[in-house]
Scaffold this motif. Structure first.
Motif, PDB file in Angstrom:
ATOM      1  N   ALA A  23       0.962   4.088  -3.147  1.00  0.00           N
ATOM      2  CA  ALA A  23       0.770   5.515  -2.890  1.00  0.00           C
ATOM      3  C   ALA A  23       1.976   6.324  -3.373  1.00  0.00           C
ATOM      4  O   ALA A  23       1.815   7.377  -4.009  1.00  0.00           O
ATOM      5  N   HIS A  32       0.832  -1.207   0.000  1.00  0.00           N
ATOM      6  CA  HIS A  32       0.000   0.000   0.000  1.00  0.00           C
ATOM      7  C   HIS A  32       0.870   1.262   0.000  1.00  0.00           C
ATOM      8  O   HIS A  32       0.493   2.271  -0.599  1.00  0.00           O
ATOM      9  N   GLU A  46      -2.213   6.911   6.649  1.00  0.00           N
ATOM     10  CA  GLU A  46      -1.465   5.712   7.030  1.00  0.00           C
ATOM     11  C   GLU A  46      -0.076   5.688   6.369  1.00  0.00           C
ATOM     12  O   GLU A  46       0.917   5.326   7.000  1.00  0.00           O
ATOM     13  N   PRO A  52      -2.332   8.968   1.650  1.00  0.00           N
ATOM     14  CA  PRO A  52      -3.226   8.715   2.785  1.00  0.00           C
ATOM     15  C   PRO A  52      -2.476   8.819   4.116  1.00  0.00           C
ATOM     16  O   PRO A  52      -1.247   8.633   4.172  1.00  0.00           O
TER      17      PRO A  52
END
Length: 64
Positions: free
Chosen positions: A13, A9, A38, A36
């Motif tokens: 990103a 992830h 996170e 994001p």
């Protein structure tokens, strides 16, 4: 030096930001503003790893 392995992830990103051309990947705060929360937190916790990846490239860790 081999590419820096990061969670998939995070890789997705960071690749999106790089491909968009909206900010220079050396502008860590600019990158963090576009990903994001996170992923931004991952960059905060893994600043050295991010900087190494900036120079040597990133690759996604294999999902288990």
């Amino acid at each position: 030096m081999p590419k820096v392995k990061v969670p998939s992830h995070v890789f997705k990103a960071l690749s999106f930001v790089r491909d968009s051309g909206l900010v220079n990947m050396a502008d860590i705060n600019g990158v963090k503003n576009l990903v994001p929360l996170e992923v931004s937190m991952w960059i905060e916790r893994n600043n050295t790893k991010y900087r190494e990846g900036f120079f040597y490239g990133f690759e996604a860790e294999e999902d288990i």
